[in-house]
Design a protein around this motif. Sequence first.
Motif, PDB file in Angstrom:
ATOM      1  N   LEU A 115       0.838  -1.184   0.000  1.00 38.72           N
ATOM      2  CA  LEU A 115       0.000   0.000   0.000  1.00 38.72           C
ATOM      3  C   LEU A 115       0.886   1.251   0.000  1.00 38.72           C
ATOM      4  CD1 LEU A 115      -2.660  -1.035   2.676  1.00 38.72           C
ATOM      5  CD2 LEU A 115      -2.868  -1.175   0.188  1.00 38.72           C
ATOM      6  N   VAL A 116       0.328   2.362  -0.431  1.00 34.49           N
ATOM      7  CA  VAL A 116       1.080   3.624  -0.423  1.00 34.49           C
ATOM      8  C   VAL A 116       1.218   4.098   1.024  1.00 34.49           C
ATOM      9  CG1 VAL A 116       1.099   6.025  -1.202  1.00 34.49           C
ATOM     10  CG2 VAL A 116       0.194   4.221  -2.700  1.00 34.49           C
ATOM     11  N   PRO A 117       2.438   4.419   1.476  1.00 38.37           N
ATOM     12  CA  PRO A 117       2.607   4.898   2.861  1.00 38.37           C
ATOM     13  C   PRO A 117       1.910   6.233   3.078  1.00 38.37           C
ATOM     14  CG  PRO A 117       4.643   5.144   1.606  1.00 38.37           C
ATOM     15  CD  PRO A 117       3.717   4.357   0.741  1.00 38.37           C
ATOM     16  N   VAL A 118       1.612   6.526   4.353  1.00 35.93           N
ATOM     17  CA  VAL A 118       0.877   7.738   4.718  1.00 35.93           C
ATOM     18  C   VAL A 118       1.815   8.685   5.470  1.00 35.93           C
ATOM     19  CG1 VAL A 118      -1.043   8.675   6.061  1.00 35.93           C
ATOM     20  CG2 VAL A 118      -1.310   6.500   4.837  1.00 35.93           C
ATOM     21  N   ILE A 119       1.871   9.936   5.025  1.00 35.84           N
ATOM     22  CA  ILE A 119       2.666  10.969   5.710  1.00 35.84           C
ATOM     23  C   ILE A 119       1.721  11.872   6.480  1.00 35.84           C
ATOM     24  CG2 ILE A 119       4.287  12.876   5.452  1.00 35.84           C
ATOM     25  CD1 ILE A 119       5.235  11.641   2.855  1.00 35.84           C
ATOM     26  N   SER A 120       2.018  12.090   7.764  1.00 31.30           N
ATOM     27  CA  SER A 120       1.191  12.959   8.593  1.00 31.30           C
ATOM     28  C   SER A 120       2.083  13.862   9.431  1.00 31.30           C
ATOM     29  CB  SER A 120       0.265  12.142   9.497  1.00 31.30           C
ATOM     30  OG  SER A 120       1.007  11.248  10.313  1.00 31.30           O
ATOM     31  N   SER A 121       1.492  14.964   9.923  1.00 29.01           N
ATOM     32  CA  SER A 121       2.224  15.897  10.776  1.00 29.01           C
ATOM     33  C   SER A 121       2.154  15.423  12.213  1.00 29.01           C
ATOM     34  CB  SER A 121       1.625  17.299  10.640  1.00 29.01           C
ATOM     35  OG  SER A 121       2.287  18.192  11.508  1.00 29.01           O
ATOM     36  N   VAL A 138       5.810  12.188  10.247  1.00 30.92           N
ATOM     37  CA  VAL A 138       5.970  10.750  10.421  1.00 30.92           C
ATOM     38  C   VAL A 138       5.342  10.044   9.226  1.00 30.92           C
ATOM     39  CG1 VAL A 138       3.849  10.540  11.780  1.00 30.92           C
ATOM     40  CG2 VAL A 138       5.611   8.785  11.971  1.00 30.92           C
ATOM     41  N   CYS A 139       6.063   9.050   8.702  1.00 30.48           N
ATOM     42  CA  CYS A 139       5.566   8.224   7.597  1.00 30.48           C
ATOM     43  C   CYS A 139       5.195   6.858   8.178  1.00 30.48           C
ATOM     44  CB  CYS A 139       6.630   8.083   6.508  1.00 30.48           C
ATOM     45  SG  CYS A 139       6.076   7.120   5.081  1.00 30.48           S
ATOM     46  N   SER A 140       4.009   6.355   7.852  1.00 31.36           N
ATOM     47  CA  SER A 140       3.504   5.138   8.487  1.00 31.36           C
ATOM     48  C   SER A 140       2.914   4.173   7.469  1.00 31.36           C
ATOM     49  CB  SER A 140       2.420   5.487   9.526  1.00 31.36           C
ATOM     50  OG  SER A 140       2.893   6.413  10.468  1.00 31.36           O
ATOM     51  N   GLN A 181      12.959  23.927   0.643  1.00 36.59           N
ATOM     52  CA  GLN A 181      12.417  23.737  -0.702  1.00 36.59           C
ATOM     53  C   GLN A 181      12.856  22.416  -1.327  1.00 36.59           C
ATOM     54  OE1 GLN A 181      10.144  25.847  -2.012  1.00 36.59           O
ATOM     55  NE2 GLN A 181      10.283  26.850   0.001  1.00 36.59           N
ATOM     56  N   ASN A 182      13.540  21.560  -0.563  1.00 37.08           N
ATOM     57  CA  ASN A 182      13.981  20.280  -1.093  1.00 37.08           C
ATOM     58  C   ASN A 182      12.793  19.340  -1.312  1.00 37.08           C
ATOM     59  OD1 ASN A 182      16.986  20.402  -1.172  1.00 37.08           O
ATOM     60  ND2 ASN A 182      16.709  20.859   1.001  1.00 37.08           N
ATOM     61  N   SER A 183      13.014  18.365  -2.154  1.00 35.32           N
ATOM     62  CA  SER A 183      11.978  17.377  -2.449  1.00 35.32           C
ATOM     63  C   SER A 183      12.171  16.161  -1.548  1.00 35.32           C
ATOM     64  CB  SER A 183      12.062  16.955  -3.919  1.00 35.32           C
ATOM     65  OG  SER A 183      11.158  15.911  -4.197  1.00 35.32           O
ATOM     66  N   TYR A 184      11.138  15.849  -0.749  1.00 32.85           N
ATOM     67  CA  TYR A 184      11.180  14.700   0.159  1.00 32.85           C
ATOM     68  C   TYR A 184      10.123  13.678  -0.267  1.00 32.85           C
ATOM     69  CZ  TYR A 184      13.952  17.584   3.348  1.00 32.85           C
ATOM     70  OH  TYR A 184      14.928  18.380   3.904  1.00 32.85           O
ATOM     71  N   CYS A 185      10.441  12.407  -0.027  1.00 35.28           N
ATOM     72  CA  CYS A 185       9.451  11.363  -0.275  1.00 35.28           C
ATOM     73  C   CYS A 185       9.701  10.192   0.671  1.00 35.28           C
ATOM     74  CB  CYS A 185       9.479  10.886  -1.729  1.00 35.28           C
ATOM     75  SG  CYS A 185      11.004  10.054  -2.229  1.00 35.28           S
ATOM     76  N   GLN A 195       6.285   1.390  -3.285  1.00 26.90           N
ATOM     77  CA  GLN A 195       5.268   2.436  -3.319  1.00 26.90           C
ATOM     78  C   GLN A 195       5.884   3.706  -2.746  1.00 26.90           C
ATOM     79  OE1 GLN A 195       2.462   2.469  -4.754  1.00 26.90           O
ATOM     80  NE2 GLN A 195       1.459   0.469  -4.694  1.00 26.90           N
ATOM     81  N   THR A 196       5.585   4.844  -3.380  1.00 27.06           N
ATOM     82  CA  THR A 196       6.196   6.114  -2.994  1.00 27.06           C
ATOM     83  C   THR A 196       5.126   7.150  -2.672  1.00 27.06           C
ATOM     84  OG1 THR A 196       8.108   5.680  -4.423  1.00 27.06           O
ATOM     85  CG2 THR A 196       7.755   7.969  -3.723  1.00 27.06           C
ATOM     86  N   GLN A 197       5.346   7.886  -1.572  1.00 28.38           N
ATOM     87  CA  GLN A 197       4.486   9.012  -1.205  1.00 28.38           C
ATOM     88  C   GLN A 197       5.350  10.263  -1.115  1.00 28.38           C
ATOM     89  OE1 GLN A 197       1.643  10.663  -1.278  1.00 28.38           O
ATOM     90  NE2 GLN A 197       0.575   9.239   0.108  1.00 28.38           N
ATOM     91  N   HIS A 198       5.032  11.290  -1.908  1.00 27.18           N
ATOM     92  CA  HIS A 198       5.808  12.531  -1.909  1.00 27.18           C
ATOM     93  C   HIS A 198       5.265  13.494  -0.854  1.00 27.18           C
ATOM     94  CE1 HIS A 198       8.190  11.616  -5.519  1.00 27.18           C
ATOM     95  NE2 HIS A 198       7.099  11.014  -5.962  1.00 27.18           N
TER      96      HIS A 198
END
Length: 263
Positions: A115-121, A138-140, A181-185, A195-198
């Motif tokens: 599944l695609v991981p979930v990024i939350s604050s 946090v990525c979960s 301004q960097n790109s994180y994923c 699976q990647t989440q940006h």
Amino acid sequence: MSVVYILTVYKEISVTEGDSVTLNINLTEISENDILWECETETALIAHINRAAGHFSTFDVLDGRFRDRLKLDNQTRSLTITNIRTKHAGDYKLKITGGKLSSKAFRVSVYARLLVPVISSNSSKCSSSSSQQNCSLVCSVFNVGHVTLSWFKGNSLLSSISVSDLSISLSLPLEVEYQNQNSYCCVLNNPISKQTQHLDITQLCHTCSDSVHCCGSTEAVIRLVLSALVGVAAVVLLVYDIRSRRAEQDRAQIHSSGGSFPP
């Protein structure tokens, strides 16, 4: 009657749950020989080909894991497992009766569909000496196994965590600056897929100058009520002061008029 076990080479095969896998071996030139497919993990016969009689049979093991999943190719004698699951992972081999043949055995690895991981604050903190804001993220992922969870900045790996057990939840934190301004994923991967989440910083991180984001709704209401009360109190004091001065002026005029009489 002699029995020859074909265990010369294990061919490694990796598939994703729900796919079909074919244990491909071309035995079209063999005649008058029985061919037996076995699942070594279960030490059980799962398919039998009697070429002399033209019989092609598949069997199930006691727990029913192969029910309606096995198919034999009448030409190549290859075995296909359809809608494969992690419980079907293991070693498979052939037994050839009545002759000698060098061939391959198979080692099948089955991985869960990712599944695609979930990024939350996780939290937001502001420095009192600067307008910069550090955003804690946090990525979960949930109920995964045999995977690696990683944070990347561009193409550079920042951190990662791996698990070999099944049905485990993983979380991986990351601290970034709002102005970054960097790109994180965040990437979840196993040996055959990923699976990647940006990260969208503007959606998950907010500056402290933005009162809507920095202050909770309850705190904002409290501040608004206090401001209104202070305003009302100021108006009351102003009205009281004006009335007091007018009353004092009236008393002074009355006193002045009462103290002088005409001749």
